[in-house]
Design an enzyme around this catalytic site. Structure first.
Site, PDB file in Angstrom:
ATOM      1  N   ASP A  98       0.831  -1.214   0.000  1.00 33.83           N
ATOM      2  CA  ASP A  98       0.000   0.000   0.000  1.00 33.83           C
ATOM      3  C   ASP A  98       0.861   1.258   0.000  1.00 33.83           C
ATOM      4  O   ASP A  98       1.949   1.283   0.576  1.00 33.83           O
ATOM      5  CB  ASP A  98      -0.924  -0.011   1.233  1.00 33.83           C
ATOM      6  N   HIS A 101       3.317   2.888  -9.028  1.00 41.16           N
ATOM      7  CA  HIS A 101       3.079   1.450  -9.215  1.00 41.16           C
ATOM      8  C   HIS A 101       4.313   0.764  -9.813  1.00 41.16           C
ATOM      9  O   HIS A 101       4.646  -0.353  -9.430  1.00 41.16           O
ATOM     10  CB  HIS A 101       1.855   1.221 -10.109  1.00 41.16           C
ATOM     11  N   LEU A 122      10.458 -21.521  -1.604  1.00 48.28           N
ATOM     12  CA  LEU A 122       9.506 -20.522  -1.115  1.00 48.28           C
ATOM     13  C   LEU A 122       8.195 -20.565  -1.910  1.00 48.28           C
ATOM     14  O   LEU A 122       8.212 -20.592  -3.140  1.00 48.28           O
ATOM     15  CB  LEU A 122      10.139 -19.115  -1.252  1.00 48.28           C
TER      16      LEU A 122
END
Ligand code: IPE
Ligand code: MG
Length: 230
Positions: free
Chosen positions: A12, A29, A124
């Site tokens: 965010d 972004h 992962l």
């Protein structure tokens, strides 16, 4: 010290970050995307964490301007295409928690391609929540349980968990950048016993050092899971 098995981040503050330096939101972004790559690789290369979930686009984000949504979708498409080989090389298993409705065919096809080409990897697990909503995930699980004609008496929390979009353990630490202190419909089921951490920095400025700091705080938290500590 608490073990960290599943880390989650609500990405965010990209837009505010860009605004703070006089740039347009899409620039934020782009920088957020570049930072996300850095964080994923840092976690993979340096930390003993098995799962990372990342909230990169909520179903509600479709309410933003067409220009912004288009920019983000193109960024995802380009990004996943480019990163696919890195995931393969580094043995990462990439899964998506998402709803197909609303997404274009080409983005769904790159999602499926990334998932299928990493499905047997054992390192992962990276879970991207994209066009995701936590309530929807729970409702969709109920629908699948009904479709499977599961007996009412057999419905347990453990069984329910397996009907969610992906088989993931509970989240241990949930970080939301940018100072907002909200969940915003993110992984409602998995977050039940998570520790929360809300750094003020906007996501493009959330460095591996910031992550290390969050983890250090997490490690010293007193997690009781409802029990009384002796
Ligand atoms: C997070 O940054 C990225 C996405 C939701 C895709 P924001 O776009 O929410 O940035 P702010 O909150 O407007 O600063
Ligand atoms: Mg935001």
């Amino acid at each position: 010290m608490n073990k960290l098995n599943h880390l989650a981040i609500i990405v965010d503050g990209n837009g505010r970050w860009a605004k703070s330096i006089g740039k347009i939101r899409s620039y934020g972004h782009l920088k957020g995307y570049e930072n996300l790559k850095k964080i994923i690789n840092y976690v993979n290369d340096n930390l003993d964490i098995k799962y990372i979930s990342l909230f990169v686009f909520s179903t509600e984000n479709f309410k933003r301007s067409k220009d912004e949504v288009d920019y983000l979708m193109n960024l995802f498409k380009k990004g996943f295409k480019e990163e696919k080989d890195v995931y393969i090389k580094k043995n990462m298993k990439v899964v998506f928690s998402y709803k197909k409705e609303g997404l274009s065919k080409d983005i769904i096809s790159i999602i499926e391609e990334v998932e299928s080409s990493t499905k047997d990897n054992t390192g992962l697990v990276v879970n991207f929540c994209l066009n995701y909503g936590g309530r929807s995930e729970i409702v969709d699980a109920c629908k699948k349980i009904i479709d499977d004609k599961i007996d009412k008496n057999d419905i347990t929390e453990d069984l329910f968990k397996d009907y969610l979009y992906n088989k993931l353990p509970d989240i241990d630490l949930m970080i939301r950048t940018s100072g907002e202190q909200r969940i915003s419909n993110f992984m409602l089921w998995q977050i039940s016993y998570a520790e929360f951490y809300f750094p003020k920095v906007y996501f493009p400025d959330f460095t591996p050092e910031c992550l290390k700091e969050a983890i250090n705080v997490y490690k010293t938290r007193d997690r009781r899971f409802g029990k009384i500590k002796k």
